[in-house]
Design a protein around this motif. Sequence first.
Motif, PDB file in Angstrom:
ATOM      1  N   VAL A  60     -85.114 -63.580  -2.495  1.00 37.48           N
ATOM      2  CA  VAL A  60     -84.564 -64.801  -1.878  1.00 37.48           C
ATOM      3  C   VAL A  60     -84.946 -64.792  -0.405  1.00 37.48           C
ATOM      4  CG1 VAL A  60     -82.477 -66.140  -1.405  1.00 37.48           C
ATOM      5  CG2 VAL A  60     -82.585 -64.686  -3.466  1.00 37.48           C
ATOM      6  N   ASN A  61     -85.545 -65.886   0.055  1.00 38.54           N
ATOM      7  CA  ASN A  61     -85.930 -65.973   1.472  1.00 38.54           C
ATOM      8  C   ASN A  61     -85.170 -67.105   2.172  1.00 38.54           C
ATOM      9  OD1 ASN A  61     -88.824 -64.884   0.181  1.00 38.54           O
ATOM     10  ND2 ASN A  61     -88.167 -63.916   2.079  1.00 38.54           N
ATOM     11  N   GLY A  82     -75.727 -63.100  -4.212  1.00 36.39           N
ATOM     12  CA  GLY A  82     -74.418 -62.907  -4.847  1.00 36.39           C
ATOM     13  C   GLY A  82     -74.178 -63.904  -5.961  1.00 36.39           C
ATOM     14  N   MET A  83     -74.604 -65.142  -5.746  1.00 36.42           N
ATOM     15  CA  MET A  83     -74.451 -66.162  -6.787  1.00 36.42           C
ATOM     16  C   MET A  83     -75.250 -65.776  -8.037  1.00 36.42           C
ATOM     17  SD  MET A  83     -74.933 -69.468  -4.291  1.00 36.42           S
ATOM     18  CE  MET A  83     -74.979 -70.716  -5.582  1.00 36.42           C
ATOM     19  N   CYS A  84     -76.432 -65.171  -7.802  1.00 33.38           N
ATOM     20  CA  CYS A  84     -77.289 -64.774  -8.944  1.00 33.38           C
ATOM     21  C   CYS A  84     -76.638 -63.652  -9.746  1.00 33.38           C
ATOM     22  CB  CYS A  84     -78.657 -64.329  -8.438  1.00 33.38           C
ATOM     23  SG  CYS A  84     -79.657 -65.675  -7.794  1.00 33.38           S
ATOM     24  N   ILE A  85     -75.976 -62.738  -9.060  1.00 31.62           N
ATOM     25  CA  ILE A  85     -75.361 -61.600  -9.752  1.00 31.62           C
ATOM     26  C   ILE A  85     -74.281 -62.098 -10.704  1.00 31.62           C
ATOM     27  CG2 ILE A  85     -73.940 -59.534  -9.441  1.00 31.62           C
ATOM     28  CD1 ILE A  85     -75.498 -59.039  -6.814  1.00 31.62           C
ATOM     29  N   GLU A 125     -74.313 -62.290 -15.062  1.00 31.06           N
ATOM     30  CA  GLU A 125     -73.234 -61.813 -15.933  1.00 31.06           C
ATOM     31  C   GLU A 125     -72.841 -62.915 -16.921  1.00 31.06           C
ATOM     32  OE1 GLU A 125     -69.187 -61.759 -14.496  1.00 31.06           O
ATOM     33  OE2 GLU A 125     -68.918 -59.711 -15.241  1.00 31.06           O
ATOM     34  N   ARG A 126     -72.711 -64.146 -16.411  1.00 29.69           N
ATOM     35  CA  ARG A 126     -72.295 -65.248 -17.290  1.00 29.69           C
ATOM     36  C   ARG A 126     -73.340 -65.530 -18.361  1.00 29.69           C
ATOM     37  NH1 ARG A 126     -72.866 -70.266 -18.461  1.00 29.69           N
ATOM     38  NH2 ARG A 126     -74.698 -70.560 -17.106  1.00 29.69           N
ATOM     39  N   ALA A 179     -81.897 -69.051  -9.832  1.00 30.23           N
ATOM     40  CA  ALA A 179     -82.110 -68.534  -8.466  1.00 30.23           C
ATOM     41  C   ALA A 179     -82.884 -69.539  -7.635  1.00 30.23           C
ATOM     42  CB  ALA A 179     -82.862 -67.203  -8.539  1.00 30.23           C
ATOM     43  N   GLU A 180     -83.942 -70.094  -8.226  1.00 35.07           N
ATOM     44  CA  GLU A 180     -84.752 -71.076  -7.482  1.00 35.07           C
ATOM     45  C   GLU A 180     -83.919 -72.299  -7.092  1.00 35.07           C
ATOM     46  OE1 GLU A 180     -88.828 -69.965  -9.885  1.00 35.07           O
ATOM     47  OE2 GLU A 180     -88.464 -72.087  -9.405  1.00 35.07           O
ATOM     48  N   GLU A 181     -83.098 -72.780  -8.032  1.00 34.19           N
ATOM     49  CA  GLU A 181     -82.299 -73.987  -7.775  1.00 34.19           C
ATOM     50  C   GLU A 181     -81.180 -73.697  -6.762  1.00 34.19           C
ATOM     51  OE1 GLU A 181     -82.697 -76.977  -8.118  1.00 34.19           O
ATOM     52  OE2 GLU A 181     -80.688 -77.533  -7.377  1.00 34.19           O
ATOM     53  N   ALA A 182     -80.528 -72.563  -6.902  1.00 33.14           N
ATOM     54  CA  ALA A 182     -79.438 -72.220  -5.971  1.00 33.14           C
ATOM     55  C   ALA A 182     -79.989 -72.065  -4.560  1.00 33.14           C
ATOM     56  CB  ALA A 182     -78.785 -70.921  -6.430  1.00 33.14           C
TER      57      ALA A 182
END
Length: 413
Positions: A225-226, A248-251, A255-256, A311-314
């Motif tokens: 993530v950059n 953190g959002m990706c982690i 899990e979900r 990840a890309e969208e977030a």
Amino acid sequence: MTTVDRERSIARVAADVQELTGSAYTSTPEAIRRYAYTDVYTNTLDYFATQFEELGHDVSYDPVGTLVARNRPAGTKVFGVGSHCDSNRNGGPYDGTLGVVVALEVCRLDAEHGTNLPLQAISFLEEEGSGFGQMLLGSRIMVQRVGEADLKEHFRSLDDGRSFWEHAEDAGYDPADWRESIHVLDDLIGWIETHIEQARVLQDTDNRLGVVNAIAGYVHGDITVNGRTDHAGATPMSFRQDAAVVAGMCITELERLATEAGHGTVGTVGEISLSPGIINVVPGEARLSLDVRGPEDAAFRSVVDAISAYAEEAARARGLTASYAMRQTLPATPMDTAIVAELETAAASSGAPFRTMLSGAAHDTMCVASRVPSAMVFVPCRDGISHAPDEEADPADGALAAEVIFNAIQQLV
Ligand code: HGY
Ligand code: MN
Ligand code: MN
């Protein structure tokens, strides 16, 4: 079925494992830590080489350092036994090593009982990936599931950044001949690997052995993530492009996704790094590793696709960017039904409780099985603890595994 002196086997298995916990075989007293091209790993290989040579086996190494010990000349059909004796960097005394010890014990039983079985033991290089971040490296090289550029360029030492190729040459091996490694498998008519379960199914179901009929597949990769590096005190929250927040959002999303995928799918972020990694600086970059596995390829691969898109969208939604790169992947791998059946018969004859089961952990057998009929035997480890220094298993279960494999091979050669 051959009845063996189980107490003698227990004593030998225990002595081998205990010896290999000594300071000559680990680079730290806090855990078992040994990996390719380190002195402590070479000492471990030397220990096994001596033991096999004392049994009259010829010991050799493939071009990158996988150990091979056989009691028949090249070109003669043999049955394969073995595992790996390198360790996780935070490893315990049994992961991998117990499998090579059990293979050694099978060879000892063969010598003592005069059964004259055609045997080839293998201890694969770098199964854990502790040296170069590449799991199952020795067996993937053997079955050509890597490219030369990986060995020369991409796979680099976690300690000094130098290539795998340079380290292999410095250690006196011939990485330029890496494609020849596949010939280690030429004479194998079958393969059985023993390993600790690394979970607690056997313990919780009061079984002493597991006969593995399938191994979960996996994807290893990295999300980067950059954002923007900023002052942690002076930068208002609305101005930030904080890479750590997206990480953190990706982690939690991984899990979900893994939970929702079901079918035994699991997902783990085991490594995370923030740059510049200073308390009063908003991180401009975050890297997180992905370890996604399961018995069903479609399920775990869909999780990888979903988390990389997430990840890309977030990141985009917050004015950052994110990208995914795969490190490696192996498919879910079924075991050979004939070998599984012989192991079940031999286990039943031993009188010990056992069950047939899936392996959630990856093993070199996933590579061997692409060319040789293969199966695995699990022994319990206390509370499923593994990749931790307090990993524990019972040498009596290792001895039982050796007896069962010894008897199964007699029906398979
Ligand atoms: O991670 C694994 O599955 C293996 O223990 N290297
Ligand atoms: Mn292992
Ligand atoms: Mn392991």
